[in-house]
Design a protein around this motif. Sequence first.
Motif, PDB file in Angstrom:
ATOM      1  N   ILE A 156      -3.256   4.487   5.512  1.00  0.00           N
ATOM      2  CA  ILE A 156      -2.046   4.943   4.820  1.00  0.00           C
ATOM      3  C   ILE A 156      -2.260   6.369   4.300  1.00  0.00           C
ATOM      4  O   ILE A 156      -1.395   7.231   4.440  1.00  0.00           O
ATOM      5  CB  ILE A 156      -1.716   4.010   3.626  1.00  0.00           C
ATOM      6  N   LEU A 157      -3.435   6.595   3.706  1.00  0.00           N
ATOM      7  CA  LEU A 157      -3.713   7.929   3.164  1.00  0.00           C
ATOM      8  C   LEU A 157      -3.712   8.982   4.269  1.00  0.00           C
ATOM      9  O   LEU A 157      -3.199  10.077   4.092  1.00  0.00           O
ATOM     10  CB  LEU A 157      -5.074   7.935   2.460  1.00  0.00           C
ATOM     11  N   THR A 158      -4.283   8.635   5.422  1.00  0.00           N
ATOM     12  CA  THR A 158      -4.329   9.578   6.546  1.00  0.00           C
ATOM     13  C   THR A 158      -2.916   9.902   7.012  1.00  0.00           C
ATOM     14  O   THR A 158      -2.570  11.077   7.194  1.00  0.00           O
ATOM     15  CB  THR A 158      -5.139   8.977   7.714  1.00  0.00           C
ATOM     16  N   ALA A 159      -2.088   8.867   7.168  1.00  0.00           N
ATOM     17  CA  ALA A 159      -0.710   9.079   7.632  1.00  0.00           C
ATOM     18  C   ALA A 159       0.068   9.934   6.634  1.00  0.00           C
ATOM     19  O   ALA A 159       0.910  10.741   7.014  1.00  0.00           O
ATOM     20  CB  ALA A 159      -0.022   7.740   7.830  1.00  0.00           C
ATOM     21  N   ARG A 160      -0.255   9.770   5.363  1.00  0.00           N
ATOM     22  CA  ARG A 160       0.487  10.468   4.327  1.00  0.00           C
ATOM     23  C   ARG A 160      -0.004  11.911   4.139  1.00  0.00           C
ATOM     24  O   ARG A 160       0.782  12.819   3.937  1.00  0.00           O
ATOM     25  CB  ARG A 160       0.295   9.688   3.015  1.00  0.00           C
ATOM     26  N   LEU A 161      -1.316  12.083   4.178  1.00  0.00           N
ATOM     27  CA  LEU A 161      -1.873  13.384   3.785  1.00  0.00           C
ATOM     28  C   LEU A 161      -2.195  14.322   4.946  1.00  0.00           C
ATOM     29  O   LEU A 161      -2.076  15.547   4.799  1.00  0.00           O
ATOM     30  CB  LEU A 161      -3.152  13.174   2.955  1.00  0.00           C
ATOM     31  N   ARG A 200       0.394  17.017   5.919  1.00  0.00           N
ATOM     32  CA  ARG A 200       0.539  18.069   4.906  1.00  0.00           C
ATOM     33  C   ARG A 200      -0.650  19.019   4.956  1.00  0.00           C
ATOM     34  O   ARG A 200      -0.501  20.239   4.857  1.00  0.00           O
ATOM     35  CB  ARG A 200       0.639  17.445   3.509  1.00  0.00           C
ATOM     36  N   THR A 211      -3.501  15.579  -3.779  1.00  0.00           N
ATOM     37  CA  THR A 211      -2.999  16.699  -2.953  1.00  0.00           C
ATOM     38  C   THR A 211      -3.517  18.038  -3.486  1.00  0.00           C
ATOM     39  O   THR A 211      -3.910  18.902  -2.700  1.00  0.00           O
ATOM     40  CB  THR A 211      -1.458  16.717  -2.926  1.00  0.00           C
ATOM     41  N   TYR A 223       0.840  -1.200   0.000  1.00  0.00           N
ATOM     42  CA  TYR A 223       0.000   0.000   0.000  1.00  0.00           C
ATOM     43  C   TYR A 223       0.870   1.244   0.000  1.00  0.00           C
ATOM     44  O   TYR A 223       0.598   2.220  -0.689  1.00  0.00           O
ATOM     45  CB  TYR A 223      -0.877   0.039   1.249  1.00  0.00           C
ATOM     46  N   ALA A 224       1.934   1.201   0.831  1.00  0.00           N
ATOM     47  CA  ALA A 224       2.787   2.382   1.001  1.00  0.00           C
ATOM     48  C   ALA A 224       3.422   2.791  -0.320  1.00  0.00           C
ATOM     49  O   ALA A 224       3.728   3.961  -0.518  1.00  0.00           O
ATOM     50  CB  ALA A 224       3.850   2.102   2.050  1.00  0.00           C
ATOM     51  N   SER A 230       0.256   5.070  -5.252  1.00  0.00           N
ATOM     52  CA  SER A 230       0.033   6.517  -5.345  1.00  0.00           C
ATOM     53  C   SER A 230      -1.181   6.894  -4.493  1.00  0.00           C
ATOM     54  O   SER A 230      -1.991   6.036  -4.123  1.00  0.00           O
ATOM     55  CB  SER A 230      -0.217   6.915  -6.797  1.00  0.00           C
ATOM     56  N   ASP A 231      -1.293   8.193  -4.202  1.00  0.00           N
ATOM     57  CA  ASP A 231      -2.451   8.667  -3.431  1.00  0.00           C
ATOM     58  C   ASP A 231      -3.753   8.275  -4.137  1.00  0.00           C
ATOM     59  O   ASP A 231      -4.721   7.845  -3.507  1.00  0.00           O
ATOM     60  CB  ASP A 231      -2.404  10.198  -3.284  1.00  0.00           C
TER      61      ASP A 231
END
Lengths: 138, 194
Positions: free
Chosen positions: B28-33, B36, B78, B6-7, B10-11
């Motif tokens: 994963i999306l929460t941790a990534r986005l 920011r 994003t 998953y990591a 892409s978003d």
Amino acid sequence: MAKTDKDILDDAKLDTELEAFFEAGCAASPVPSDALMAAIVEDAQTHQPTSQTVAAPAQRRSFWREFLSQIGGWPSVAGMATATIAGVWIGFADPVQLETWSGGVVLSGNYDGAETIYSTEDLAPSYFGTSLIIEEEG
Amino acid sequence: MALDAYAAGSDEALLILYGNGDPSAAQILTARLAPRVLGYASRLLGGDRAEAEDVTQEAMLRLWKQAPNWRQGEAKVTTWLYKVVSNLCTDRLRKRRSVDIDAIEEPADEAPSVVDGMMQRDRAEALQDALMQLPERQRIAVSLRHLEGASNPEIADVLEISVEAVESLTARGKRALAAALAGRREELGYGEDR
């Protein structure tokens, strides 16, 4: 508008001047709290579409159900049944009234004689076109 | 699928997985986005952490709701989020202006941050103060370009203007920032860096 050399130099100077501030700004980014991350994930779970709502499988219908929906449902079936019964009744009962309405064409089978009862102009007045009418009036 | 796989996605791929009912993609999306989004919201809102957290949660909620209707290849996730955050922050700043401005307390940043040393923190605060003096669209353009690392075409999408207009907006914003920070450069030890 195209950038001049002076604009490019000015931009570079500005970037140099502000660089340390931008670096400090980037480094000062807040870190999300665990509570915020948990709340976002919880929202995600609450609003997550289930695979059922994403792709509901098309239901297979039987041949007769499909046929019925194609011809317009039960009212169409009733209409067709009425027309069939009427046709059979006309065939067997040989009604005189119908013969009168049709001018002796339908039941007698005398299609040659039809021309004597109805001329072409009676059935299709525009058949000969408008030129004849103009000529007549002319 | 393992979380490692998953990591690497892409978003957009993760968002589509989420929209298809995959339970792990959202984490994963929460941790990534979220970091920011929170950083960007915080900058636009003058460092008000509580309000920035509200905006972050709201923007992410809108992303979850948008997932089933996400149009692939149309916009970056994003960029879409920056647009939503910009609008949410603009609304909040307008409301804030209509309330008594003196009634709002200076935000206290209690969260851990990775600022190393007092001088860095002071510079970041000075930058934040200067950013808040900029007109709204200049603040958005400069923040996205120089703090979020967004490209000019992405900023053009967010602000719905041409790339040339973004360049002009950013240049004016930076000039205004430099002017606002000019008096504080010595005070913040800017000269020592050079």
